[in-house]
Design an enzyme around this catalytic site. Structure first.
Site, short mmCIF file in Angstrom:
data_model
loop_
_atom_site.label_atom_id
_atom_site.label_comp_id
_atom_site.label_asym_id
_atom_site.label_seq_id
_atom_site.Cartn_x
_atom_site.Cartn_y
_atom_site.Cartn_z
N THR A 710 2.16 11.05 -4.51
CA THR A 710 3.35 10.58 -3.23
C THR A 710 3.04 9.12 -2.88
OG1 THR A 710 1.98 11.35 -1.47
CG2 THR A 710 3.06 12.94 -2.45
N ASP A 711 3.89 8.69 -2.19
CA ASP A 711 3.54 7.37 -1.44
C ASP A 711 2.78 7.72 -0.30
OD1 ASP A 711 3.50 4.71 -0.44
OD2 ASP A 711 5.68 4.61 -0.58
N TRP A 712 2.21 6.87 0.60
CA TRP A 712 1.05 7.19 1.47
C TRP A 712 1.75 8.09 2.43
CZ3 TRP A 712 -0.77 6.02 -2.62
CH2 TRP A 712 -2.08 5.80 -2.87
N TRP A 713 1.41 9.15 2.55
CA TRP A 713 1.65 10.12 3.69
C TRP A 713 3.09 10.64 3.28
CZ3 TRP A 713 -0.33 5.45 5.34
CH2 TRP A 713 -1.63 5.85 5.92
#
Length: 790
Positions: A710-713
């Site tokens: 994923t992208d961050w969060w």
């Protein structure tokens, strides 16, 4: 530059002195430090060369190249307050040094008006005039220009016949550019500067230090009073040296526009649906950039692919296109001759003019390109271009297939002249009957059909056998033991492999890291599973250490030089190795759908072929040295405003022909070890929950076998198809293997699971052990791939 050299010398002396008394051979220490200096010099040279090749000369009425002996008057505060790259995760690199324009002129030994330069320097040194760098998501668009006293301009014109005006624009993550003065438009002060300078000087050269396309309608206002325009982009730490290489003729400009420059913003079809807080409808469909403007040339100031040189070229001969039915590929050979008086490089840009049919098409599409070597006057260079027939096909949504419709397809080469871009026909391809090039699976995104697909494709699990004493080192020596290793992992260990360690700057990795995955539990590390350290990109390694600051993504694409891009990223990989970084979160791959997108500077182009091949060059460079790239953001992250909640709504044809094709090219040509999803929704589903993107397209159709993170969060959500699954269970079922940086919120630093993955395991409608094991396996396979050359 002398100051920089002295500082570097002191640092190196401290390094050498630090080894005194350690028992190490001092000559060996000095030799090692000398090798490090050579490596740094090689990196600097590579950054400088690529930044220079990315410069695009839009106009030149014999004003360039400049003469070093003639004094030049430089206007604009950006000569000192240079924008080297954009802001955010893709730009905040701790560079060892930065060269602005005046530094570059000094290093080039060029004459410039020092009194004028001192006036600017003194003005910006006053605290109220100092550059304000802003903060996260609130970066500056530009810095206020110094008001010009007419007497200052008049005095400068008495000793200089040529002036250089520098206009700078910042770019940044988590915010988009605006249709305001100082962002997309020039400010009143900048226009006043141009008027005063063009009125006073015989020749005026404008340099654009920008990461995005900006409004260029002001060029009509000044007409011939502006003698030359050079788009320098954001060139990284060697910006000033690179620009001066071009200004003074050490390098003949060879960059070409990666985007179309339209007469006005509303000429871009995407302007009708950009900046939406809830969603953007991609109403332009496939007609992005030149795919629309080629049918409306009256709206274009400078076409995609345009760029001038200090010399001239002609196509001396060509062969092809030759079509190989067995491979489904075309090949073209083109010989370019330098007919001018300066040595230089040229970009061969090959297009296919599409035939009309039942499916709407662009006038022409780019199918391939190649950059020559430096060609001396009177000499020639032959380049070869090959491309897949899919590049000339159209996606038929009714058939769920790429098809080449019956008709004649004309191949053309783009040419440049001061009056604009033209095209030369070099051959044709006659398709007598419609060809189905590739059948694709239907993309549902959600609904009962998707549920059935997922259930039919659930992976089989491996029985848990308890601890067999197998360590990961055993797997390194015998890959057949991977299943046995996985079979002894507990649910807690398997779950840990599907998420990062926690927040950014994990203590398990290099200081300043973006996050760590893999061996995040002590029990995993005891079994030999090491942590994998990630660092932000794509402008270099974002760490609490000095690292090379590279040209921005747009500059890389503007070079149209796959070899240079790959060579630079091989050096970046060597820097990764020194700092203990395994994965660079790069390249940024999203299409320049709209010129206001805040992260366009990280991305490459409006065209998927140029974007895909530039991305592939980045990946090849990094992974040739045993590190991992991670192309991002998959997919349709074309806006920063409300990027975590915005929905990109588009037809499947546009999705496949424009917004996925660049990723497809990179995946198939360079085999990246990892891919990062985007924040946004695509047709109603967050990309980190999209089975059709992460599994149907990426894995089943393209054959991708690497890791998806994923992208961050990510956003919390429940699966509509499987209501018992939410958050991390929903993600893993989609085929998105790892949550980064490892928790669901950036508010608190946590290194524990949120519990959503394992909550339903073993229950009806719940997550299955095989799905978790599948994601864990991909993490372990990544580690094996990273370590195979160690």
């Amino acid at each position: 530059m002398n100051r920089i050299k002295k500082t570097a010398g002191k640092i190196i002396k401290k390094i050498v002195d630090s080894f005194v008394g350690t028992g190490l051979d001092q000559n060996m220490v000095k030799a090692s430090v000398g090798a490090a200096k050579d490596e740094r010099r090689e990196m600097s040279d590579a950054v400088r060369a690529l930044a220079a090749e990315g410069c695009v000369l839009l106009k030149n009425d014999n004003a360039l190249p400049l003469n070093k002996e003639e004094e030049i008057a430089v206007f604009g505060r950006t000569q000192f307050d240079w924008f080297y790259v954009g802001y955010g995760s893709g730009g905040n690199v701790n560079a060892p040094y930065k060269i602005n324009l005046i530094d570059g002129m000094i290093n080039a030994g060029a004459a410039y008006n020092r009194e004028l330069a001192d006036t600017y320097k003194n003005w910006i040194s006053v605290p109220v005039n100092a550059a304000d760098e802003g903060w996260w998501g609130h970066w500056p668009f530009s810095h206020p220009e110094m008001p010009l006293d007419p007497s200052l301009v008049k005095k400068a014109a008495e000793t200089s016949g040529t002036a250089v005006c520098v206009i700078g624009r910042a770019a940044g993550e988590d915010r988009d550019n605006k249709l305001k003065k100082g962002s997309y438009y020039l400010t009143d002060e900048e226009l006043s500067m141009l008027k005063a300078v063009t009125d006073a000087f015989e020749k005026t050269v404008v340099i654009l230090d920008v990461g995005n396309i900006i409004d260029m309608s002001w060029t009509a206002q000044f007409g011939d009073r502006i003698s030359a325009i050079l788009v320098a982009w954001l060139g990284g730490m060697e910006s000033g040296n690179a620009v001066c290489d071009v200004l003074y003729g050490a390098v003949s400009p060879s960059g070409k526009l990666p985007d179309t420059i339209a007469e006005k913003y509303t000429d871009y079809l995407s302007s009708a649906f950009f900046g939406g807080k809830k969603f953007n409808r991609y109403s332009e469909d496939i007609f992005v950039g030149y795919r629309y403007f080629d049918a409306h040339p009256e709206k274009v100031l400078w076409r995609f692919g345009y760029g001038l040189s200090y010399t001239s070229f002609e196509i001396q001969q060509s062969s092809g296109p030759d079509y190989d039915a067995e491979s489904g590929r075309f090949s073209v050979s083109v010989t370019v001759k330098n007919t001018g008086k300066a040595a230089g490089k040229e970009v061969v840009r090959l297009y296919c003019r599409q035939c009309p049919g039942r499916l709407a098409k662009a006038v022409r599409v780019l199918v391939g390109f190649a950059k020559t070597i430096i060609i001396a006057p009177g000499e020639s260079n032959t380049v070869n271009i090959t491309f897949d027939r899919k590049y000339i096909a159209s996606f038929d949504e009714a058939l769920h297939a790429f098809v080449i419709e019956r008709g004649q397809y004309v191949f053309e080469l783009q040419t440049d002249s001061p009056s604009g871009a033209g095209f030369v026909q070099i051959g044709t391809y006659d398709c007598e009957e419609e060809i189905v090039v590739e059948r694709c699976r239907t993309l549902f995104f959600s609904g009962p059909e998707l549920k059935k697909r997922i259930l039919d494709e659930l992976p089989e699990g491996i029985n848990y056998d308890g601890d067999k004493g197998i360590v990961f080192e055993d797997v390194r020596s015998s890959r057949e033991k991977l299943d046995d290793f996985i079979s002894q992992l507990s649910l807690e260990e398997l779950e840990a492999l599907t998420r990062g360690h926690g927040m950014m700057d994990s203590p398990l990795g290099t200081p300043g890291n973006a996050g760590v995955l893999g061996g995040i539990l002590p029990s995993l590390r005891e079994k030999g599973v090491r942590p994998v350290t990630c660092a932000d990109g794509p402008a270099g390694l974002r760490l609490k250490k000095y690292a090379a600051l590279m040209p921005c993504g747009t500059a890389l694409a503007a070079s149209w030089n796959e070899t240079l891009v790959s060579d630079l990223h091989r050096l970046i990989a060597e820097e990764m190795d020194v700092y203990g970084v395994d994965m660079q979160l790069s390249p940024g791959m999203n299409i320049h759908r709209n010129p206001l997108c805040g992260r366009n500077f990280e991305y490459f182009s409006e065209d998927p072929v140029l974007s895909g091949k530039t991305g592939a060059a980045v990946v090849r460079g990094v992974q040739s040295a045993g590190r991992s790239s991670c192309p991002k953001h998959f997919a349709c992250n074309n806006q920063e405003t409300k990027r975590n909640t915005n929905d990109s709504r588009l037809y499947e044809r546009a999705l496949r022909e424009i917004y996925l094709r660049n990723f497809e090219i990179t995946v198939k040509e360079a085999s990246p070890l990892a891919i990062m999803t985007s924040y946004n929704k695509v047709n109603g589903v967050w990309s980190h929950y999209s089975y059709d993107l992460a599994t149907t397209v990426l894995r089943s159709e393209w054959g991708f076998s690497g890791l998806v993170i994923t992208d961050w969060w990510m956003r919390r959500s429940r699966s509509p198809e499987f209501p018992k699954l939410r958050d991390n269970a929903y993600r893993v079922r989609a085929g998105v293997d790892v949550l980064m940086p490892g928790n669901m919120s950036r508010v608190r630093r946590k290194y524990v699971s949120d519990g959503t993955l394992l909550k339903t395991i073993g229950k009806s409608g719940g997550i299955t052990p095989g799905e978790i094991q599948q994601s864990a396996r991909r993490v372990l396979e990544l580690i094996l791939a990273l370590d195979k050359n160690k």
